[in-house]
Each structure stands twice: as structure tokens, then as C-alpha cells.
Design an enzyme around this catalytic site. Structure first.
Site, short mmCIF file in Angstrom:
data_model
loop_
_atom_site.label_atom_id
_atom_site.label_comp_id
_atom_site.label_asym_id
_atom_site.label_seq_id
_atom_site.Cartn_x
_atom_site.Cartn_y
_atom_site.Cartn_z
N ASP A 97 1.23 -2.65 2.99
CA ASP A 97 0.83 -1.26 2.91
C ASP A 97 0.79 -0.87 1.44
OD1 ASP A 97 0.32 1.42 3.52
OD2 ASP A 97 2.46 1.90 3.66
N ASP A 99 0.07 2.42 -0.84
CA ASP A 99 -0.07 3.86 -0.73
C ASP A 99 -0.03 4.47 -2.12
OD1 ASP A 99 0.76 6.71 -0.21
OD2 ASP A 99 0.62 5.95 1.85
N ASP A 311 4.24 -1.35 -0.66
CA ASP A 311 5.45 -0.76 -0.09
C ASP A 311 6.26 -1.92 0.49
OD1 ASP A 311 7.42 0.39 1.46
OD2 ASP A 311 6.13 2.00 2.21
#
Ligand code: ZN
Ligand code: ZN
Length: 411
Positions: A97, A99, A311
Site C-alpha cells: 500500500d 499512500d 506502508d
């Protein structure tokens, strides 16, 4: 005639979306082994431990429940509908992930805001640890998917793909890539070899990607020389990162990373020679006044630049729930949408993720920065009533920045 409020309006539009588009929603592989979770729009409750045997069952459920968020497990289970301990973990996809929340962008100061739930104080940019007014730690951040933030997230995703394929040997055909529908990208790797990796093994992969515990001295940096541009893996990355860093670093930046005045002067003076030096063995030993310690500091910057900002918690969690592609993101009204390794460079998330291409809605906006949805820019707005294309209006309502206007109160 039914009186409607903003939530009901969002729910009605989400419902239209799922009625029309559910047929195109592709379930994850091995659907019968996955756990699904739905966050309900109005009730704000999470339904977990759901399982489906077929794509049809899943689609029927989306139409009936109209969730604000739709998730599925990266894990495969024997009994996905059971409680956690009873599920029988069989393995999990390798997921990443990225972000914009984990990347510092200069624009966050202009578009992000925070509010203190205790005293209602507000501010701009990243929230402080404690409220400057009441000293409580009850601050909520509101972040925005702006173009600059999304572009940085894309760059990190490209770095990640490069590390995974060139260094770790994953095939791009095993990877799926998507825009999350808010501020980032997801990358999934699916193949037999990674399926049963435990959390500790996944942590090793994470460490490699973010460069944790990486010592440039173990990658060729020595008092007698350093890595070359075409070296494999982190060696080459350190060399290329050093090259790129010195190409743009100002004397002020060099001083800021801890280089002494003599080294800063020498690096500035010999810029041309340094660029030339990469044709041979690099500048590592040839510039007078730049010590091994100074080169180590520069190499640390190179490392930072080439590590991918993922992440780390998501990748090591082998029970993670991930948003399902082509479903709506309840905080934006945009859809999670897939792209590919070959097309990500030209991919425009704010255009591709539009789920409501037709219609308009009149809304009362409390506050919103300038933003783009589709090809059009809107805002900034402050306490005003505006008629916007439906996708932009829904975006502001989902972000909690606008309410549906009374013109829409009767349908
Ligand atoms: Zn406060
Ligand atoms: Zn931004």
C-alpha cells in the site's frame, strides 16, 4: 415525496452505481477462500467474516447492502466466514500500500486541514501531536487527493515495481496495480511461491524495499572507491542516487546533511569533473576535501531517494482486508481502479476513477481547496452554494465538506 439528506443522497447514487456496474465487478481469485468485509454507509458499522461462493452472490450482496467500503482478505482461508481463530489460514497474497499520507509533499500545507474534536480548533497542514489550544490529543486530519500528492504516490509505486521485479525477481505478470480511490496505489503479487510466507519473511521483503538496516559500506562504499551506476541491486541504486543527488544538490542542501564547508566548496567547484567521473569509476576517491564520512552522508541521501515509501504494516499483516477493485471509496465517491505496469506512467487516476460521469448536483460547500475530478478543476470554495458535475459534488459530500442543497431535498 421523500425528504432526503446528504447521506441518503449518497446512498441513492451508490445504489445506482452498484445496480448498473456490479456485473463488471470481478471477484478476487479463489473467491470462496476469501473473507469479505463491508462498511455500511448509514449505520457506519463493519460487517466482517462474510464469504461468497460465486461472483453472482458477491454482486447480489453489493446491490442489496450498498456499502460505503468493500474489502476482501489478502488471505485465503479454509472457512472464511468463521471467527478469526477458526478460519484456518492457508496463505496470503503479497500486498503493498502506497499512500500520500506517508509521503511528505509541499502541497499538504495548502490542502490538508485538521480539527480538534475537543475544542473545535482547526488548522492547516499535518496536525500537531496535541491541540495547540486545549492540549488534548483528539485531532482528526482531513487529507485531499491532489494531483501533486497522487503523482508522488505514483513515483513511489514505480520505484516499488522496479525493486520487486529487477531486484527480487517477481514477474510483472504476477502483479496487479490499482489506484485506491483516495490518495494512493495498491500493488498485489499473486503466485504460489509467496502464498505461505509468514509475517517475518514478508518483513524481510519490506526491509529490502525501504532500505532498513542497509549499510552503504556493505554495498561497495569504501575508502578506496564506491559502487558504479550499472551495478546490480542496491549497489547500483546508491551509485545512481548519488549521481542524481549531486546533480541537483545546492550548497545549502549539502550543508544541511552535515557536510563541512571544505567538502561543500569542493563538490560545487568540481561539478563537471564529478559528472565526467561516472564514465570511469565514479567520483568516490578523486575529489580532494571530500572525506569518506562525507560520501557516506551523501550515500544515505541516495538510499532515501531510491527506497519506496510503502506502508510497512500492510505488507506484514497476513490477515489484511483490502479494498476490492471497481468498488466505490466512501470517502470520495471515486472507484478503486486497476492500471498496469506498462501504462502507469500515463495513467490519470482522477480521470479514470470517476464513477459518476453524468449529471449535476447543487450543494452547499463549507470549505474545500481547489481540486480536480475528471478533467475539470473546481474551487476553492468557502460557505457557498454551487452546482457541480455529479462526480465532483459527490466527492465533496463524501469528504464531509458539503451538504446536498434544498433543491435536491425532494425526489
Ligand atoms: Zn483542542
Ligand atoms: Zn497535495
Amino acid at each position: 415525496m421523500i425528504e432526503i439528506d446528504t447521506k441518503t443522497f449518497i446512498q441513492a447514487k451508490f445504489s445506482e452505481y452498484y445496480e448498473k456496474n456490479s456485473v463488471n465487478i470481478r471477484p478476487p481469485s479463489s473467491i470462496e477462500k476469501r473473507e469479505f468485509g463491508f462498511l455500511l454507509l448509514k449505520e457506519r458499522i463493519m460487517l466482517r467474516h462474510k464469504a461468497f461462493k460465486t461472483a453472482q452472490e458477491l454482486r447480489a450482496s453489493l446491490k442489496a447492502l450498498v456499502p460505503a467500503h468493500v474489502y476482501y482478505s489478502s488471505a485465503h482461508y479454509e472457512q472464511p466466514e468463521e471467527e478469526m481463530e477458526e478460519k484456518g489460514w492457508l496463505g496470503a497474497d503479497l500486498v503493498f500500500d502506497i499512500d500520500a499520507d506517508h509521503i511528505s509533499t509541499p502541497c499538504s500545507k495548502t490542502h490538508d486541514t485538521w480539527i480538534c474534536h475537543n475544542c473545535k480548533a482547526t488548522g492547516r497542514g499535518t496536525p500537531p501531536k496535541r491541540c495547540p489550544k486545549c492540549n488534548k490529543q483528539n485531532l482528526e486530519e482531513k487529507t485531499w487527493p491532489c494531483e501533486i500528492c497522487l503523482e508522488s504516490a505514483k513515483e513511489e509505486t514505480i520505484k516499488l515495481m522496479d525493486l520487486l521485479s529487477n531486484d527480487l525477481g517477481f514477474s510483472t505478470t504476477d502483479m496487479s496495480l490499482s489506484f485506491s480511490g483516495h490518495r494512493g496505489y495498491h500493488l498485489h503479487v499473486e503466485n504460489k511461491d509467496i502464498l505461505t510466507l509468514n509475517s517475518a519473511s514478508r518483513k524481510e521483503i519490506v526491509d529490502y524495499i525501504v532500505g532498513i538496516g542497509l549499510d552503504p559500506q556493505l554495498h561497495g562504499l569504501a575508502r578506496t572507491g564506491g559502487p558504479n551506476l550499472d551495478d546490480f541491486g542496491w549497489r547500483g541504486r546508491i551509485a545512481r542516487g548519488t549521481y542524481e543527488y549531486l546533480l541537483s544538490a545546492t550548497p545549502e542542501q549539502l550543508a544541511k546533511i552535515g557536510l563541512g564547508r571544505a567538502a561543500v566548496q569542493s563538490l560545487s567547484k568540481h561539478r563537471e569533473r564529478i559528472l565526467e567521473s561516472w564514465k570511469f569509476k565514479g567520483p568516490w576517491t578523486m575529489i580532494k576535501g571530500v572525506s569518506f564520512e562525507s560520501w557516506s552522508k551523501i550515500a544515505a541521501q541516495a538510499l532515501k531517494k531510491h527506497a519506496a515509501k510503502i506502508d510497512t504494516v500492510v505488507t506484514t499483516d497476513v490477515h489484511r482486508l483490502i479494498r476490492l477493485a471497481d468498488t466505490l471509496h466512501g470517502k470520495t465517491g471515486l472507484k478503486k481502479i486497476e492500471t498496469t505496469a506498462a501504462t502507469i506512467e500515463e495513467f490519470d487516476p482522477l480521470k479514470s476513477a470517476v464513477a459518476f460521469p453524468h449529471g449535476t448536483a447543487t450543494i452547499n460547500v463549507a470549505e474545500a481547496p481547489k481540486f480536480r475530478i475528471g478533467t475539470e478543476f473546481h474551487g476553492p470554495y468557502r460557505n457557498e452554494k454551487v452546482e457541480l458535475p455529479l462526480a465532483a459534488a459527490l466527492f465533496l459530500m463524501c469528504k464531509g465538506s458539503a451538504r446536498i442543497s434544498e433543491e435536491h431535498q425532494h425526489v
